[in-house]
Design an enzyme around this catalytic site. Structure first.
Site, PDB file in Angstrom:
ATOM      1  N   ASP A  67     -45.940  22.166   2.776  1.00  0.00           N
ATOM      2  CA  ASP A  67     -46.266  23.389   3.509  1.00  0.00           C
ATOM      3  C   ASP A  67     -47.758  23.472   3.843  1.00  0.00           C
ATOM      4  OD1 ASP A  67     -45.482  25.784   4.738  1.00  0.00           O
ATOM      5  OD2 ASP A  67     -44.344  26.447   2.995  1.00  0.00           O
ATOM      6  N   ASP A 107     -41.353  30.148  10.816  1.00  0.00           N
ATOM      7  CA  ASP A 107     -40.079  30.252  10.105  1.00  0.00           C
ATOM      8  C   ASP A 107     -38.990  30.881  10.967  1.00  0.00           C
ATOM      9  OD1 ASP A 107     -41.432  29.225   7.985  1.00  0.00           O
ATOM     10  OD2 ASP A 107     -41.269  30.995   6.706  1.00  0.00           O
TER      11      ASP A 107
END
Length: 389
Positions: free
Chosen positions: A131, A190
């Site tokens: 991430d 996302d």
């Protein structure tokens, strides 16, 4: 670096990830239960291989700097969990972050890349989602090319084949530089559990399925075997409408996208399991050519997508984006079916194709006749064009 990344995931990876459904509410019992459920419901046999733990598994680093699992959530340790998953014919994935801390506030890998990669290899990890939280801001922000190349080098040195999933949300256009570094890269922020929406989270937004789909425009030239565009995880099983689940899955297969499910696997309804394990849809996603599909014809509400497949076949998807049924007649003689980017052309007229309904497997006609379409609200009809002998 290209050689080390290329042999893995010659077709898009398939599996499960904990984040969309559970967030930080994870422990080893959940992960074991998911592995068992993927075997029992047929997902493993359909091709879903990875059981991926997302954020919040981490505990503290030991005195030598090696990351340890949270002892309350994962008292048996990641090695034992990997052994459990492997014993069921599946692979284990894990999560970290290129910053000092993960998005959930756990220990990130910055400054510990080689230690962390070594630890993952020791544990038997098969997949790493990496991430981009807490990497600094402005001029002080870490360079993503450096950050991901560093972890790529660490994984190579660790000596275990580990799929490398770049998750920096598409901010630095990784599709332009990440081939040979990552096996897949996120193209957007996302995904949200909705058909069409934009949800604010203060400093960032999550996007609905249709918004994510639209952001794939222009990216197909960068995808192929071993290096995939990643429009984020599947919300199939989380969306409330069955047609939305069908369409979401169908369009991700047309995109040659990774099929990483984010739902409650043990609690899947049979109709959702049937979507996820449909052999013809899965085969479209996993086609050996690895060519990403494209919008062939666009109407106000109905879109016709096309994807070249191996064996001179094509996949065609009719996507109804609207909340009312849509009708259309697909006249094969009026719109040439071809992919200029890959110099692949159906040449309908010179060649004839049988039409197979990908959802049912039934023969529904051929390209010598027009195809009448009646597509339910937010649904997708999918067809495979197979050359006639």
């Amino acid at each position: 670096m290209a050689q080390s990344a290329a042999p893995l995931v010659q077709t898009p990876p398939m599996g499960w990830n904990s984040w969309n459904r559970y967030g930080c509410r994870i422990d080893e019992g959940l992960i074991r239960g998911v592995a068992d459920a993927m075997v029992a419901n047929g997902m493993r046999d359909a091709g879903y291989a990875y059981v991926n733990i997302d954020d919040c598994w981490q505990g503290e680093r030991d005195k030598d700097g090696f990351i340890q699992a949270d002892p309350a959530r994962f008292p048996s340790g990641i090695k034992a969990l990997a052994d459990y998953v492997h014993a069921r014919g599946l692979k284990l994935g894990i999560y970290s972050d290129a910053g000092t801390k993960t998005c959930g506030g756990r220990a990130g890998s910055q400054g510990h890349e080689f230690q962390d990669a070594t630890q993952y290899a020791r544990w038997g990890v098969d997949y790493l989602k990496y991430d981009w939280c807490n990497t600094g801001a402005g001029a002080a922000q870490r360079n993503p090319r450096e950050a991901y190349a560093t972890m790529r080098a660490a994984l190579d040195q660790a000596g275990r084949p580990i799929v490398f999933s770049i998750c920096e949300w598409g901010d630095s256009k990784p599709w332009e530089w990440a081939t040979g570094i990552g096996n897949l890269w996120r193209t957007t922020g996302d995904i949200a559990n909705c058909w069409s929406c934009k949800l604010g989270h203060g400093s960032w937004n999550s996007l609905g399925v249709m918004e994510i789909l639209d952001k794939q425009e222009g990216l197909r030239r960068y995808a192929g075997p071993g290096h995939w565009n990643d429009p984020d995880m599947l919300e199939v099983g989380n969306l409330s409408d069955l047609n939305e689940n069908r369409s979401h899955f169908a369009m991700w297969t047309m995109l040659a996208a990774p099929l990483i499910v984010g739902a409650d696997i043990a609690g899947l309804k049979p109709e959702i399991t049937r979507i996820l394990t449909n052999p013809r849809l899965v085969a479209i996603d996993q086609d050996a050519l690895g060519i990403q599909g494209f919008a062939w014809q666009r109407g106000a509400e109905l879109e016709i997508w096309a994807r070249p497949l191996s064996g001179h076949r094509w996949a065609i998807a009719a996507l109804n984006r609207s909340s009312v049924a849509q009708s259309h007649v697909l006249d094969w003689s009026k719109e040439p079916l071809g992919d200029d980017l890959n110099q692949t052309f159906a040449k309908i007229g010179e060649h004839h194709f049988n039409l197979i309904d990908a959802w049912t497997g039934k023969h529904v006609g051929d390209t010598q006749n027009a195809l009448p379409l009646h597509v339910a609200p937010r649904d997708a009809q999918v067809f495979i064009l197979e050359p006639k002998a």
